[in-house]
Motif scaffolding. Structure first.
Motif, PDB file in Angstrom:
ATOM      1  N   MET A   1       0.850  -1.309   0.073  1.00  0.00           N
ATOM      2  CA  MET A   1      -0.099  -0.163   0.142  1.00  0.00           C
ATOM      3  C   MET A   1       0.908   1.106  -0.021  1.00  0.00           C
ATOM      4  O   MET A   1       1.695   1.475   1.118  1.00  0.00           O
ATOM      5  CB  MET A   1      -0.839  -0.093   1.148  1.00  0.00           C
ATOM      6  N   SER A   2       0.862   1.974  -1.264  1.00  0.00           N
ATOM      7  CA  SER A   2       1.503   3.304  -1.066  1.00  0.00           C
ATOM      8  C   SER A   2       0.893   4.003  -0.085  1.00  0.00           C
ATOM      9  O   SER A   2      -0.263   4.242  -0.051  1.00  0.00           O
ATOM     10  CB  SER A   2       1.622   4.015  -2.554  1.00  0.00           C
ATOM     11  N   ARG A   3       1.759   5.108   0.489  1.00  0.00           N
ATOM     12  CA  ARG A   3       1.308   6.004   1.690  1.00  0.00           C
ATOM     13  C   ARG A   3       1.514   7.488   0.854  1.00  0.00           C
ATOM     14  O   ARG A   3       2.546   7.938   0.926  1.00  0.00           O
ATOM     15  CB  ARG A   3       1.665   5.881   2.712  1.00  0.00           C
ATOM     16  N   PRO A   4       0.677   8.345   0.445  1.00  0.00           N
ATOM     17  CA  PRO A   4       1.084   9.397  -0.418  1.00  0.00           C
ATOM     18  C   PRO A   4       1.543  10.362   0.664  1.00  0.00           C
ATOM     19  O   PRO A   4       1.020  10.656   1.602  1.00  0.00           O
ATOM     20  CB  PRO A   4      -0.205   9.897  -0.980  1.00  0.00           C
ATOM     21  N   PRO A   5       2.772  11.289   0.271  1.00  0.00           N
ATOM     22  CA  PRO A   5       3.360  12.090   1.126  1.00  0.00           C
ATOM     23  C   PRO A   5       2.545  13.262   1.302  1.00  0.00           C
ATOM     24  O   PRO A   5       2.511  14.162   2.329  1.00  0.00           O
ATOM     25  CB  PRO A   5       4.677  12.341   0.697  1.00  0.00           C
ATOM     26  N   ILE A   6       1.716  13.499   0.376  1.00  0.00           N
ATOM     27  CA  ILE A   6       0.776  14.740   0.262  1.00  0.00           C
ATOM     28  C   ILE A   6      -0.417  14.229  -0.187  1.00  0.00           C
ATOM     29  O   ILE A   6      -0.344  13.501  -1.093  1.00  0.00           O
ATOM     30  CB  ILE A   6       1.266  15.824  -0.508  1.00  0.00           C
ATOM     31  N   LEU A   7      -1.398  15.010   0.031  1.00  0.00           N
ATOM     32  CA  LEU A   7      -2.982  14.686  -0.475  1.00  0.00           C
ATOM     33  C   LEU A   7      -3.472  15.875  -1.086  1.00  0.00           C
ATOM     34  O   LEU A   7      -4.396  15.405  -2.167  1.00  0.00           O
ATOM     35  CB  LEU A   7      -3.803  14.186   0.663  1.00  0.00           C
ATOM     36  N   ALA A   8      -2.926  16.914  -1.034  1.00  0.00           N
ATOM     37  CA  ALA A   8      -3.631  18.137  -1.893  1.00  0.00           C
ATOM     38  C   ALA A   8      -3.176  18.231  -3.044  1.00  0.00           C
ATOM     39  O   ALA A   8      -1.630  18.167  -3.167  1.00  0.00           O
ATOM     40  CB  ALA A   8      -3.169  19.401  -1.026  1.00  0.00           C
ATOM     41  N   LEU A   9      -3.873  18.446  -4.026  1.00  0.00           N
ATOM     42  CA  LEU A   9      -3.241  18.457  -5.434  1.00  0.00           C
ATOM     43  C   LEU A   9      -2.452  19.913  -5.727  1.00  0.00           C
ATOM     44  O   LEU A   9      -3.223  20.970  -5.183  1.00  0.00           O
ATOM     45  CB  LEU A   9      -4.483  18.221  -6.633  1.00  0.00           C
ATOM     46  N   PRO A  10      -1.399  19.964  -6.425  1.00  0.00           N
ATOM     47  CA  PRO A  10      -0.814  21.045  -6.797  1.00  0.00           C
ATOM     48  C   PRO A  10      -1.699  21.972  -7.653  1.00  0.00           C
ATOM     49  O   PRO A  10      -2.625  21.201  -8.267  1.00  0.00           O
ATOM     50  CB  PRO A  10       0.457  20.728  -7.440  1.00  0.00           C
ATOM     51  N   ALA A  11      -1.444  23.206  -7.930  1.00  0.00           N
ATOM     52  CA  ALA A  11      -2.062  24.131  -8.684  1.00  0.00           C
ATOM     53  C   ALA A  11      -2.135  23.779 -10.164  1.00  0.00           C
ATOM     54  O   ALA A  11      -3.257  24.014 -10.949  1.00  0.00           O
ATOM     55  CB  ALA A  11      -1.274  25.462  -8.711  1.00  0.00           C
ATOM     56  N   CYS A  12      -1.360  22.931 -10.567  1.00  0.00           N
ATOM     57  CA  CYS A  12      -1.353  22.530 -12.024  1.00  0.00           C
ATOM     58  C   CYS A  12      -2.132  21.330 -12.325  1.00  0.00           C
ATOM     59  O   CYS A  12      -2.153  20.762 -13.442  1.00  0.00           O
ATOM     60  CB  CYS A  12       0.249  22.142 -12.539  1.00  0.00           C
ATOM     61  N   ALA A  13      -2.982  20.725 -11.073  1.00  0.00           N
ATOM     62  CA  ALA A  13      -3.754  19.584 -11.506  1.00  0.00           C
ATOM     63  C   ALA A  13      -5.018  19.624 -10.856  1.00  0.00           C
ATOM     64  O   ALA A  13      -5.368  20.564 -10.110  1.00  0.00           O
ATOM     65  CB  ALA A  13      -2.893  18.423 -10.623  1.00  0.00           C
ATOM     66  N   ARG A  14      -6.020  18.918 -11.487  1.00  0.00           N
ATOM     67  CA  ARG A  14      -7.396  18.764 -11.208  1.00  0.00           C
ATOM     68  C   ARG A  14      -7.817  17.233 -10.928  1.00  0.00           C
ATOM     69  O   ARG A  14      -7.000  16.657 -11.612  1.00  0.00           O
ATOM     70  CB  ARG A  14      -8.199  19.611 -12.067  1.00  0.00           C
ATOM     71  N   ALA A  15      -8.851  17.090 -10.046  1.00  0.00           N
ATOM     72  CA  ALA A  15      -9.465  16.021 -10.215  1.00  0.00           C
ATOM     73  C   ALA A  15     -10.600  15.962 -11.170  1.00  0.00           C
ATOM     74  O   ALA A  15     -11.466  17.095 -11.174  1.00  0.00           O
ATOM     75  CB  ALA A  15      -9.920  15.682  -8.699  1.00  0.00           C
ATOM     76  N   ARG A  16     -10.881  14.912 -11.901  1.00  0.00           N
ATOM     77  CA  ARG A  16     -12.088  14.946 -12.783  1.00  0.00           C
ATOM     78  C   ARG A  16     -12.388  13.453 -13.320  1.00  0.00           C
ATOM     79  O   ARG A  16     -11.916  12.466 -12.912  1.00  0.00           O
ATOM     80  CB  ARG A  16     -11.595  15.561 -14.294  1.00  0.00           C
TER      81      ARG A  16
END
Length: 318
Positions: A1-16
């Motif tokens: 199981m990978s554990r993301p070091p951050i969960l907030a998307l950077p300004a260059c990214a979006r969820a869709r």
């Protein structure tokens, strides 16, 4: 199981949502900043018990290097819906999903195109992490035409190591008789006992820690891992876990595909020993990258170094 070091998307990214001929898939998409030369697109496939969030730390450095990145939840993973039938998660079905995602990302299969900002175009590079590497390999063996390169990240030539097979069998057995919350709580209890010097299995019998172990993590990350676990379809975990146990060696088949290949891993790996991945890279005549200080998830454990290695490879093969 990978554990993301951050969960907030950077300004260059979006969820869709990515619309494809085989349904909709939840994705995170990052695009290069305005004025950055665009060098292509990367499609990223997560591993067992994972999700698109495992690649968040790669999004900004790769976008700054000129690459559009699309990281997708597979069917039944986290925020992508999936049926409660094991047969829906056969490797061929998942490979066909991946090819449909590739077509949509390239603008060939999604109604209305893949992105409102017209970010598509350029070579399409495929990356699969762990189980995602096996699915990516199956997709390329079915149809390599959509892709400019293939990167296998922490993914080996065949089934996982014997120790990990034992752990995966334990998890599958638990999922067959327990609900997802009960399995999660059993894993947490096993973690607590292991921390106290007693190593248990999910069912309370002496056993090695489970493949989806959940050691101490920051509260926000721990809450996310819990939510992701509960959102994942158990039949997806059962079916893909069985694939990890029985995957045949298909390296020779892949070596015959005229596609640039890259084998990337950490310096330590529990699912596939690093020497096994070294040998696989030689058999594939692939570029080989070892990320020092990383283990099974260099994407999360050493994202800057991993992003540099990926960007260098894609730039050469684009």
């Amino acid at each position: 199981m990978s554990r993301p070091p951050i969960l907030a998307l950077p300004a260059c990214a979006r969820a869709r949502s990515l619309r494809t001929s085989r349904g909709d898939f939840a994705v995170h998409e990052a695009v290069p900043p305005e004025g950055t030369a665009r060098r292509g697109t990367a499609l990223m496939v997560p591993g067992y018990t994972g999700s698109k969030e495992d690649f968040i730390a790669l999004l900004e450095p790769l976008a700054l290097a000129g690459f559009r990145v699309v990281a997708a939840d597979g069917r039944g993973q986290h925020e992508s819906a999936g049926p409660r039938e094991e047969r829906a998660y056969g490797q061929r079905e998942l490979a066909l999903d991946l090819l449909a995602q590739a077509a949509a990302v390239s603008g060939d299969g999604a109604p209305g195109g893949p992105a409102a900002d017209g970010a598509s175009g350029g070579p399409l590079h495929l990356l699969g992490h762990s189980l995602g590497g096996l699915i990516s390999r199956a997709a390329v063996l079915s149809d390599a035409a959509p892709f400019a390169s293939l990167t296998l990240m922490s993914s080996g030539p065949a089934a996982i190591s014997p120790a990990q097979q034992s752990r995966t069998k334990l998890l599958i057995d638990a999922l067959l008789v327990m609900d997802m919350e009960s399995v999660w709580q059993a894993m947490r209890e096993s973690d607590a006992r292991a921390a106290a010097g007693v190593v248990d299995g999910i069912d309370g019998t002496p056993e090695v820690a489970d493949i989806a172990d959940t050691p101490e993590v920051p509260d926000t990350t721990g809450e996310f891992l819990h939510r992701r676990w509960l959102a994942t379809v158990p039949e997806q975990l059962i079916a893909t876990g069985r694939q990890l146990l029985a995957e045949p060696d298909r390296v020779e088949e892949l070596a015959a595909v005229p596609l640039p290949k890259h084998v990337l891993s950490g310096a330590v790996d529990y699912a596939w020993p690093v020497p096994l991945m070294d040998a696989m890279a030689r058999r594939l005549e692939a570029r080989r990258t070892v990320i020092e200080g990383a283990e099974h998830s260099p994407n999360a454990e050493r994202p800057q170094e991993t992003a540099r290695a990926l960007a260098d490879f894609w730039a050469q093969e684009g």
